[in-house]
Design a protein around this motif. Sequence first.
Motif, short mmCIF file in Angstrom:
data_model
loop_
_atom_site.label_atom_id
_atom_site.label_comp_id
_atom_site.label_asym_id
_atom_site.label_seq_id
_atom_site.Cartn_x
_atom_site.Cartn_y
_atom_site.Cartn_z
N ASN A 191 -12.06 9.46 9.74
CA ASN A 191 -11.48 8.16 9.38
C ASN A 191 -10.16 7.94 10.13
O ASN A 191 -10.15 7.66 11.31
N GLY A 192 -9.01 8.12 9.45
CA GLY A 192 -7.74 7.90 10.11
C GLY A 192 -7.41 9.02 11.08
O GLY A 192 -7.90 10.14 10.96
N LEU A 193 -6.56 8.70 12.06
CA LEU A 193 -6.12 9.73 13.01
C LEU A 193 -4.73 9.37 13.53
O LEU A 193 -4.33 8.21 13.53
N ALA A 194 -4.00 10.41 13.94
CA ALA A 194 -2.63 10.21 14.40
C ALA A 194 -2.22 11.38 15.29
O ALA A 194 -2.71 12.50 15.12
N GLY A 229 -6.30 6.01 6.33
CA GLY A 229 -5.43 5.87 7.48
C GLY A 229 -4.32 6.91 7.53
O GLY A 229 -3.77 7.30 6.49
N LEU A 230 -3.98 7.35 8.74
CA LEU A 230 -2.96 8.37 8.97
C LEU A 230 -1.89 7.85 9.92
O LEU A 230 -2.17 7.09 10.84
N ALA A 266 -2.91 7.44 3.72
CA ALA A 266 -3.37 6.58 2.63
C ALA A 266 -4.47 7.34 1.89
O ALA A 266 -5.41 7.84 2.51
N GLY A 267 -4.32 7.45 0.57
CA GLY A 267 -5.27 8.27 -0.17
C GLY A 267 -5.27 7.96 -1.64
O GLY A 267 -4.78 6.89 -2.06
N PRO A 268 -5.80 8.85 -2.46
CA PRO A 268 -5.87 8.61 -3.90
C PRO A 268 -4.51 8.29 -4.50
O PRO A 268 -3.57 9.09 -4.40
N ILE A 309 -5.88 0.18 -4.33
CA ILE A 309 -6.44 1.24 -3.50
C ILE A 309 -5.91 1.07 -2.08
O ILE A 309 -6.01 0.01 -1.48
N THR A 310 -5.34 2.13 -1.55
CA THR A 310 -4.60 2.07 -0.30
C THR A 310 -5.47 2.52 0.87
O THR A 310 -6.18 3.52 0.77
#
Length: 297
Positions: A176-179, A228-229, A240-242, A263-264
């Motif tokens: 999903n997210g990456l950075a 997202g990261l 972004a998470g729980p 929810i983020t």
Amino acid sequence: MKADIASNTFYDLFPQITCLEQATTGFIFTEGPAWDKTDGSLVFSDIKANTIYRLKEQNNLSVVRRPSGMSNGLAFDTEQRLIACEHAGRRLSLYSLYDPIGPIVTLADRYEGKRLNSPNDVIVASDHSIYFTDPNYGLVNELQTPKAQEQLFQGVYRLSPSGKLTLLINDFAGPNGLALSPDERKLYVSDTERQHIRVFDLDEQGRLVYGRLFAKLDVSKGEGVPDGLKVDAEGHVYCAGPGGVWVFEPDGSIIGLLKIPEITSNLTWGGVSGRTMYITATSSVYKIPVGVTKAGF
């Protein structure tokens, strides 16, 4: 404003934690926030509305692109052109916000002759390389674009400055997210299905080596999944998470959880000095002052 704080570093990163503000609302599924330095505004996707929006101060909202190919992740390249991960288009596309009649260019839509799944999130390195994730989330009925999955895996890719597409890794359940780290020697990737973040070293050719678990997210903290990261100039990792936005030290130890009312999905830095964090969360975009900018802002 609520937070689960594990370290005093949290107060350095969020010195005004009571100042979380709903910047705009009324959307279906917001994602992909990216700061347009040229215009001094935020662009973001509403995936299910098939639209990319631009947000200026005083809730000045306008449409950038509709239809957007059900875009998710967005990023600006080194020439400030917008790169979009299109779920419906099943491609990575390039679009100039300041040439409205210009073409929408396909950067990548196939790997070894087979269509990509549904590019999800994207980042651009200083050497012009583009990294992106390709889960199958855009192929499900919920997004009304059901298609056959041609790739037998869900991968992470690198698109070189010359246009060569390379599969970096294919053992994720839901990339999903990456950075990138500030020195661009590490790549962080969230795996939504496994509720964790992995980190890899990058070699001189931009390939992934020495992959390991970076952090596990606690799903009991609230609704949401690892998504997202981002990484700031000091190497802190935000996910972004729980329950909201999770923040980690570079070694993976937890700094705290910034709780968000919805929810983020993702986040980015913006504002004149890069000291405003924008957070996409279901129907809204939130913003909050921050103490550390993003690397290279």
